[in-house]
Write a protein that holds these residues in place. Structure first.
Motif, PDB file in Angstrom:
ATOM      1  N   LEU A  28      68.647  24.373  50.280  1.00 46.27           N
ATOM      2  CA  LEU A  28      69.181  25.418  49.416  1.00 46.27           C
ATOM      3  C   LEU A  28      68.217  26.594  49.342  1.00 46.27           C
ATOM      4  O   LEU A  28      68.631  27.763  49.441  1.00 46.27           O
ATOM      5  CB  LEU A  28      69.444  24.847  48.023  1.00 46.27           C
TER       6      LEU A  28
ATOM      7  N   ASN B 295      73.452  17.351  41.246  1.00 43.39           N
ATOM      8  CA  ASN B 295      73.797  16.113  41.933  1.00 43.39           C
ATOM      9  C   ASN B 295      75.090  15.558  41.346  1.00 43.39           C
ATOM     10  O   ASN B 295      75.309  15.602  40.147  1.00 43.39           O
ATOM     11  CB  ASN B 295      72.683  15.073  41.769  1.00 43.39           C
TER      12      ASN B 295
ATOM     13  N   ILE C  77      76.584  28.606  47.158  1.00 43.44           N
ATOM     14  CA  ILE C  77      75.826  27.440  47.624  1.00 43.44           C
ATOM     15  C   ILE C  77      74.908  26.920  46.527  1.00 43.44           C
ATOM     16  O   ILE C  77      74.634  25.712  46.461  1.00 43.44           O
ATOM     17  CB  ILE C  77      75.024  27.753  48.905  1.00 43.44           C
TER      18      ILE C  77
ATOM     19  N   PHE D 209      75.411  23.064  45.893  1.00 39.81           N
ATOM     20  CA  PHE D 209      74.302  22.190  46.278  1.00 39.81           C
ATOM     21  C   PHE D 209      73.251  22.024  45.182  1.00 39.81           C
ATOM     22  O   PHE D 209      72.306  21.252  45.364  1.00 39.81           O
ATOM     23  CB  PHE D 209      73.626  22.716  47.546  1.00 39.81           C
TER      24      PHE D 209
ATOM     25  N   ARG E 211      80.750  21.186  50.424  1.00 37.45           N
ATOM     26  CA  ARG E 211      79.396  21.055  50.975  1.00 37.45           C
ATOM     27  C   ARG E 211      79.440  20.983  52.502  1.00 37.45           C
ATOM     28  O   ARG E 211      78.658  21.644  53.194  1.00 37.45           O
ATOM     29  CB  ARG E 211      78.729  19.803  50.411  1.00 37.45           C
TER      30      ARG E 211
ATOM     31  N   ARG F 268      67.906  18.387  50.389  1.00 35.41           N
ATOM     32  CA  ARG F 268      68.943  19.333  49.964  1.00 35.41           C
ATOM     33  C   ARG F 268      68.353  20.521  49.206  1.00 35.41           C
ATOM     34  O   ARG F 268      68.757  21.666  49.423  1.00 35.41           O
ATOM     35  CB  ARG F 268      69.977  18.603  49.109  1.00 35.41           C
ATOM     36  N   ARG F 269      67.407  20.268  48.333  1.00 32.61           N
ATOM     37  CA  ARG F 269      66.811  21.382  47.584  1.00 32.61           C
ATOM     38  C   ARG F 269      66.047  22.321  48.521  1.00 32.61           C
ATOM     39  O   ARG F 269      66.063  23.538  48.354  1.00 32.61           O
ATOM     40  CB  ARG F 269      65.885  20.840  46.498  1.00 32.61           C
TER      41      ARG F 269
ATOM     42  N   LEU G 176      70.765  20.714  54.220  1.00 37.44           N
ATOM     43  CA  LEU G 176      71.764  20.636  53.157  1.00 37.44           C
ATOM     44  C   LEU G 176      72.555  19.337  53.210  1.00 37.44           C
ATOM     45  O   LEU G 176      73.029  18.855  52.177  1.00 37.44           O
ATOM     46  CB  LEU G 176      72.733  21.826  53.254  1.00 37.44           C
TER      47      LEU G 176
END
Length: 416
Positions: A207, A250, A243, A247, A132, A203-204, A197
């Motif tokens: 992405l 979880n 990715i 990502f 990550r 994070r979503r 990210l």
């Protein structure tokens, strides 16, 4: 692991997620290796500039051997057959091949080396955590490398025109401020992706933004745009898959300390040290202490440039592979030789952008004619971030090109 498991993103099993990443990375690398096969096999058509002077390498048909070993190792690791040992062999073989030729140090080979080392050396949860950070660093430095005048005036403007012209828009007609804002949107978007990210809550969103970024790059670089090589398109598609794997779900790092984990952590410490060095060194890229591609300066306009010119008095003596890449004549008796087009035709990939590697190619061209060729090399240093100005060094003739090569920290002379 079934295909259904591969495409299911709800699982929090870090071992399963790692296997998905290994599969995606391996498949993409295999495709790009096959597409770039002239890069790895010596056919005598293109000179080799090793990282270390005098670095030994097989010649002719014997170069099929290490390439076959590389393909087999990557293929076995992708299939999950003794995958750690296979990937370690693949990493070692690839590293030896890169040391023997700087032009093999493509961005996608560097990514395979670094992520492969993480997967082999670390427990699944830590390998994914470092992966990550790797992708976030790539987006951050790629965006940072474009925040300068040269990108706005050169490649950024070309990207903008290529992106919007099929929509019937003409950026030249826009107000200067609007055009500049549109150009800077790309590097700022990349930096925003990196930050999003890293932060768990965004994070979503990061992405999704990354997927939009690569979709835009496919639009710009694809056959309907700038028509870059298939390898570039494959790498962008692979990045989207990788990715999404890294990502998407979880997961958290385990705190268990059984014997196997302690052993993996001990073996992984050199890998962690190497990883952080690789993440920090791109900060030195603009100072000339680190190369552009491993510094994630991708599609940046400020990087070093090399121009090679051949005199008209000897055009008829040139071999067909050289004559085919001479540019249209200018007002004088010199014609520019297109190094990048030569590399794309002979090896299927662009040249390594550092001045020393290109200087080595020019030296090899001059050496082909035993130093009798009327050749001129102009080396342009990195562009200043605010003014776009570059240093300029001109070398006329074989001996001057050799002397220029002697001034680099790493080898700049062709093999043999």
């Amino acid at each position: 692991m079934s295909w259904k498991d591969f495409f299911t993103s709800e699982s929090t099993d870090t071992g399963r997620i790692r296997d998905r990443l290994r599969l995606a990375l391996g498949l993409a690398t295999l495709v790009m290796l096959v597409l770039s096969w002239p890069l790895w096999i010596d056919r005598g058509a293109f000179p080799r500039v090793p990282f270390v002077a005098g670095f030994p390498e097989l010649k002719g048909s014997l170069t099929f051997i290490p390439f076959a070993v590389l393909l087999a190792a990557v293929g076995l690791s992708t299939a999950g057959i003794a995958w750690k040992s296979s990937m370690a062999i693949g990493i070692g073989t690839l590293l030896v091949l890169i040391l023997g030729d700087q032009h093999r140090f493509q961005p996608w080979t560097y990514q395979f080396l670094m992520i492969g080392i993480l997967l082999v050396s670390l427990p699944p949860d830590r390998a994914l955590l470092y992966a990550r950070w790797w992708f976030a660093a790539l987006y951050f430095y790629s965006g940072l490398s474009k925040l300068d005048v040269s990108f706005c005036n050169e490649l950024g403007n070309l990207f903008l025109v290529t992106a919007v012209r099929p929509l019937g828009l003409e950026p030249a007609e826009w107000p200067a401020a609007g055009r500049m804002a549109a150009i800077l949107a790309m590097p700022l978007w990349e930096i925003g992706v990196a930050i999003a990210l890293i932060v768990p809550r965004t994070r979503r969103m990061g992405l999704a933004a990354a997927l939009v970024l690569h979709t835009a790059l496919l639009w710009i670089l694809g056959p309907w745009g700038l028509r870059h090589s298939t390898i570039v398109l494959v790498w962008n598609v692979a990045m989207m898959v990788e990715i999404a794997i890294v990502f998407g779900p979880n997961f958290s790092c385990s705190t268990r300390a059984d014997a196997a984990t302690r052993r993996e952590l001990w073996l992984g410490r050199p890998a962690q040290f190497l990883f952080w060095i690789a993440v920090i060194l791109p900060l030195c890229e603009r100072k000339g202490w680190f190369d552009a591609w491993p510094g994630h300066a991708l599609y940046a306009s400020h990087v070093e440039r090399t121009e090679v010119f051949l005199h008209e008095a000897q055009w008829d003596e040139l071999t067909p592979d050289l004559r085919a890449h001479l540019q249209d004549p200018g007002q004088d008796s010199w014609r520019r030789f297109d190094l990048t087009a030569w590399s794309r035709e002979a090896r299927g990939v662009p040249i390594y952008p550092q001045g020393r590697a290109c200087n080595g190619l020019a030296e090899a061209i001059a050496a082909r004619y035993r130093g009798r060729l009327l050749i001129k090399v102009v080396q342009w240093g990195p562009a200043d971030r605010w003014t776009g100005r570059r240093s300029r060094v001109e070398c006329l003739g074989f001996k001057a090109i050799q002397r220029q090569g002697n001034g680099y920290r790493l080898n700049s002379h062709p093999a043999g």
